[in-house]
Every structure is written in C-alpha cells, then in structure tokens.
Enzyme design. Structure first.
Site, PDB file in Angstrom:
ATOM      1  N   SER A 164      41.456  78.914  30.770  1.00  0.00           N
ATOM      2  CA  SER A 164      41.929  78.470  32.040  1.00  0.00           C
ATOM      3  C   SER A 164      40.969  78.453  33.268  1.00  0.00           C
ATOM      4  CB  SER A 164      42.896  79.482  32.702  1.00  0.00           C
ATOM      5  OG  SER A 164      43.111  79.181  34.030  1.00  0.00           O
ATOM      6  N   TYR A 177      44.432  88.166  35.398  1.00  0.00           N
ATOM      7  CA  TYR A 177      44.578  86.835  34.348  1.00  0.00           C
ATOM      8  C   TYR A 177      43.372  86.363  34.281  1.00  0.00           C
ATOM      9  CZ  TYR A 177      46.035  82.333  32.924  1.00  0.00           C
ATOM     10  OH  TYR A 177      45.974  80.692  32.150  1.00  0.00           O
TER      11      TYR A 177
END
Length: 288
Positions: A164, A177
C-alpha cells in the site's frame, strides 16, 4: 485442510513452466500465459483479491482463494477454502490444500489485509497487534509455507505481496497498518535475496483503490470525487488495475524480476503545496 492421510507432505509435480526464469526458451505470453500453473490468493473472495483471482483464472491458472468465511459469490471455477492466515498452522494447511487439489503450487498472492481507521493515540494494544498480524505476519507465514513447496519444484515459483502507498507516506488514522505495509515491502526484498534463484518475491504497491469498502474510508460520492481529483490520472484505481499489475509480474515476461516493488497509484497524489502556491505571473515556484 491437512497433509495427506499417511502424514507425509504431498508430492509436487512439474509443468516445465519456468518460475524463476532461465533467460532462454521463454514461452511468449499468449491468451493464457499461466496455463498449467496453480495460484493461491489470500483474501480472494472480494475486492482486490477477487479481481486478482479472476485475472489469474482468465490467464489459465488453477486458482484457490481463502478467507475466514465463505464469500457470498465466487465463480465455480475458482476454488475456495476457509483459512485464517494469521495462524501459522492454517497458513501451512492452505498451501498444502493447494498442492493436494492441484498437485503443485506456482504462485501465491498475499492479498489479505486492511485496518480500521483509529487515531494512533487511542489505538489499543490488541488492535495494533491484530493489524500487524494480518498485514505483516500473515504474509510471512504464507510465504514460508509456499517457499517450502516451491523450493522442491524444478521450476520454483513466485510470491507476490500486495502493499500500500500508506507505507510510503503519512497515513493518519492507520499508523499501525502503514508500518506493517512498510515492513512487508522490506520483507519482499529480503525474501527475494534469501530464496533466489528458485523463488521470486515481488510486491505490488496499490494506491487509492475503489472497492466495496471505499466509502467507509473516504465518504460519499462527492468526497470520493474530491479524493480522485488529487490523483494525476484523475481517478482512483479499480481492483482490475491492481490485478493487471499482478498478471504482469506472474507472467513469463517477468521471469527476471525479483525483489521489485511495482507502484500502481496513477501517478501518486498531487502535492498540497502545488495547489497552495500562488506564484506571480510569469514566474515559477522554487523547487523543494
């Protein structure tokens, strides 16, 4: 899911399709460049994972997807098995299930991941631990199990991690995250070195992707349009955009690619200072 009934690991065959790539005698990619290959996609029942599974299926691969619960809908020619890949034993069993069903394992896509938005100051220890387990440790466990199979195959295999852009820039509300995905990018490079030449390991770093859960993060259609306007290509990615990048890296065309991180983000996001600056007519703002 379990090893074979006699307690031994299933034997792995060979299709003669190069996994690491020999540099010679490489088959030209046709309509089905992955014919005869076997792929596992974690979290493949929805969103990006489902698009990846379909793209690999359409390219000729036999595909097994997993999740903690069965998806509402999945094509009949894509197999499903229940697995919580955060648990090392279940990650191992997932890989062995693919070998049991199809006789070998050529491609693993570590797609399962995600995180709720919670301020770092108030995120509980349990939440932080759960996010890191899902986004960093689970791919590690699956990769270990897959490598054990692929190293025994004459043509090796490929492990593809889905990263990501949160790993490359500040990600307010999803600090754990972002840190886990940054770790996944470094893990990709480390495993590529350790497991070469038999096993290639690459990463696809996804930008802003519109999925079933997008509104939960960014808001209504007006908000989504405003977010999309920050991307140089003028739109958020679709799951199919990420799936196409995965197909490229799993195809024979990428036989010499390992340790790579392919960023699929539409050019990133226009920097805020570029819109905030008001240079005098006929001048340009100084570079950073």
């Amino acid at each position: 899911m379990s090893p074979s009934s006699n307690g031994s690991e299933p034997q792995v065959g060979s299709t003669g399709v190069p996994g690491a790539g020999s540099g010679t005698d490489r088959a030209a990619p046709g309509d089905q460049p992955l014919a005869g290959r076997v792929a596992v996609v974690t979290g493949g029942g929805r969103g990006i994972g489902r698009a990846i599974a379909r793209r690999l299926r359409d390219a000729g691969a036999s595909v097994l997807v997993c999740g903690r619960r069965a998806p509402d809908a999945l094509p009949e020619d894509i197999a499903f098995t229940v697995a919580d890949v955060r648990e090392p034993d279940q990650a191992h069993d997932l890989v062995q299930e693919a070998v049991r069903r199809f006789g070998r394992l050529d491609i693993v896509v570590n797609n399962a991941g995600g995180s709720p938005a919670v301020p770092a100051a108030t995120a509980s220890a349990n939440l932080v631990t759960a996010v890191v387990r899902l986004n960093l440790l689970a791919p590690f466990f699956v990769a270990q199990a897959a490598n054990a199979v692929m190293q025994r195959q004459a043509d090796g295999g490929l492990i593809l991690n889905i990263g990501s852009v949160s790993a490359t820039r500040p990600a307010p509300g999803t600090a754990a995250y972002a840190a886990a995905k940054a770790g996944l990018a470094v893990l990709t490079q480390a495993l590529a070195v350790e497991w070469a030449p038999a096993v290639r390991v690459n990463c696809v770093t996804a930008g802003l992707v519109r999925t079933e859960q997008t509104a939960d993060h960014y808001g209504d259609e007006d908000a989504l349009a405003a977010v999309a306007a920050t991307v140089p290509l003028g739109r958020m990615a679709t799951p199919e955009d990420i799936a196409d990048a995965c197909l490229l890296l799993t195809s024979p065309l990428a036989g010499y690619v390992t340790g790579a991180n392919l960023v699929v983000d539409g050019g990133g996001q226009r920097p805020a200072y570029a819109d905030a600056a008001r240079p005098a007519p006929g001048t340009r703002p100084a570079p950073d």
